[in-house]
Motif scaffolding. Structure first.
Motif, mmCIF file in Angstrom:
data_model
loop_
_atom_site.group_PDB
_atom_site.id
_atom_site.type_symbol
_atom_site.label_atom_id
_atom_site.label_comp_id
_atom_site.label_asym_id
_atom_site.label_seq_id
_atom_site.Cartn_x
_atom_site.Cartn_y
_atom_site.Cartn_z
ATOM 1 N N ARG A 1 57.437 54.618 25.977
ATOM 2 C CA ARG A 1 55.998 53.594 25.832
ATOM 3 C C ARG A 1 56.686 52.430 26.345
ATOM 4 O O ARG A 1 57.616 51.888 25.692
ATOM 5 C CB ARG A 1 55.832 53.633 24.433
ATOM 6 C CG ARG A 1 55.503 54.989 23.998
ATOM 7 C CD ARG A 1 55.163 54.956 22.431
ATOM 8 N NE ARG A 1 56.444 54.486 21.869
ATOM 9 C CZ ARG A 1 56.857 54.083 20.350
ATOM 10 N NH1 ARG A 1 55.592 54.246 19.586
ATOM 11 N NH2 ARG A 1 57.954 53.804 19.931
ATOM 12 N N ASP B 1 59.985 60.360 26.305
ATOM 13 C CA ASP B 1 58.479 59.623 26.253
ATOM 14 C C ASP B 1 58.698 58.210 26.033
ATOM 15 O O ASP B 1 58.817 57.835 24.964
ATOM 16 C CB ASP B 1 57.901 60.216 25.210
ATOM 17 C CG ASP B 1 56.004 59.794 25.243
ATOM 18 O OD1 ASP B 1 55.789 59.332 26.181
ATOM 19 O OD2 ASP B 1 55.487 60.026 24.263
ATOM 20 N N THR C 1 54.114 56.038 29.117
ATOM 21 C CA THR C 1 52.876 55.495 28.573
ATOM 22 C C THR C 1 53.019 54.074 28.691
ATOM 23 O O THR C 1 54.025 53.455 28.408
ATOM 24 C CB THR C 1 52.488 55.911 27.302
ATOM 25 O OG1 THR C 1 52.612 57.282 27.025
ATOM 26 C CG2 THR C 1 50.955 55.400 26.711
ATOM 27 N N TRP D 1 51.422 50.071 28.925
ATOM 28 C CA TRP D 1 50.605 49.087 28.369
ATOM 29 C C TRP D 1 50.526 47.703 29.268
ATOM 30 O O TRP D 1 51.608 47.272 29.465
ATOM 31 C CB TRP D 1 50.475 48.719 26.767
ATOM 32 C CG TRP D 1 50.120 49.812 26.004
ATOM 33 C CD1 TRP D 1 48.926 49.761 25.511
ATOM 34 C CD2 TRP D 1 50.695 50.878 25.454
ATOM 35 N NE1 TRP D 1 48.648 50.871 24.399
ATOM 36 C CE2 TRP D 1 50.223 51.559 24.568
ATOM 37 C CE3 TRP D 1 52.082 51.312 25.730
ATOM 38 C CZ2 TRP D 1 50.437 52.596 23.934
ATOM 39 C CZ3 TRP D 1 52.708 52.358 24.962
ATOM 40 C CH2 TRP D 1 51.815 53.041 24.195
#
Length: 321
Positions: A98, A96, A127, A129
């Motif tokens: 980020r 996962d 994920t 940003w």
């Protein structure tokens, strides 16, 4: 048997291409009996004949043509699935990811990078940003993200590992109608006539540009500054001044690029690097592979439009890797 198998489908395709069970068997390195059995298995499963056996060479029916046409496609998909699964098996236990994306990247090719990381050979759960580079530096140090595609080299942070993805030069953009008044002038002469539309002082690009101007002894008065590249390009397009930016930032302002022209920045060469930053040891050998995905997407999807906006750019100025 209740399922189609890939080997049988490939034999159907071989018979359709050669028109002969014998020739298909020779191509596949199997017996004629194996080919005939494969045809019967697929026909029994579908419930329709695949070939008109009264004709020579064997002629596929409309069902046979459809099956044969899809066989290669399915074979390629199966091979890709196998390669992706093998690559995924080599990943660290936690997949996962980020990741922070600097705004100019997020607003241009960021979605393609995330898609390649998620759906390509790495098969990561991602994920992402976006935001200004300094926010990703802070998030990386706080373990809020695992990696950042950023323009901030994070100098002085020994625990950070960096991989350069690509380098791009800073350019001067001016209103399209002012091209002849700007072309060939040095920066001091340009700033005497036009206001400087700035990248925000909170951004890495804004700070980088100010340091460069300071070294040249130039301190144009502050008039406008923006966090986002599309707003900066829009201001120049409406005739509010000139700006120093990069090809990728200019690409982010694509809705307004028809109203501006990109010119080489007068004076000494000046560029920024887009790089992948990770904490030492956190993602292991995954980091170079993430960087290569980003580099490949930038080369294929950012470089062509960059060169269209600034055709005078050279391979030396835009370096990938």
């Amino acid at each position: 048997m209740n399922d189609l198998d890939l080997h049988s489908l490939r034999l159907v395709a071989a018979v359709a291409e050669t028109g002969s069970v014998t020739a298909a068997a020779e191509r596949a390195g199997v017996t004629q009996s194996a080919v005939s059995q494969a045809l019967r298995r697929v026909e029994a499963l579908i419930g329709a004949p695949l070939f008109d056996r009264r004709r020579r060479p064997l002629t596929p029916t409309h069902v046979g043509r459809m099956v044969a046409g899809r066989a290669d496609e399915l074979a390629h998909e199966a091979e890709r699935l196998l390669a992706d699964a093998r690559a995924a098996a080599e990943l660290p236990g936690r997949i996962d990811l980020r990741i922070g994306l600097v705004d100019s990247l997020a607003g241009t090719i960021g979605a393609r990078i995330v898609r390649e990381l998620a759906d390509g050979a790495l098969a990561l759960t991602v994920t992402a940003w976006s935001g200004l580079a300094f926010s990703h530096t802070r998030a990386l140090m706080r373990h809020e993200i695992d990696a950042a595609l950023t323009c901030d080299p994070m100098e002085g942070l020994d625990e950070v590992e960096r991989i350069v993805v690509f380098r791009e030069p800073y350019v001067l953009i001016a209103p399209h109608d002012e091209i002849e008044a700007v072309r060939g002038k040095d920066l001091r002469a340009v700033f005497e006539r036009y206001r400087l539309v700035r990248h925000s002082a909170r951004s890495y690009a804004g700070q980088h540009i100010e340091r460069h101007l300071g070294r040249l002894g130039l301190r144009p008065p502050r008039a406008f500054e923006f966090d986002t590249s599309d707003a900066l390009v829009a201001m120049v397009a409406t005739g509010m001044g000139v700006a120093i930016t990069t090809p990728l930032c200019l690409l982010q302002g694509t809705a307004h690029v028809a109203g501006v022209v990109a010119l080489p920045l007068p004076g000494a060469a000046f560029s920024r690097e887009l790089l992948l930053a990770t904490r030492r040891g956190d993602v292991g050998d995954l980091a170079p592979r993430i960087a290569e995905v980003a580099r490949s997407v930038a080369r294929s999807h950012a470089l062509p439009p960059m060169l269209a906006l600034a055709p005078w750019l050279t391979p030396e100025a835009l370096a990938f890797g």
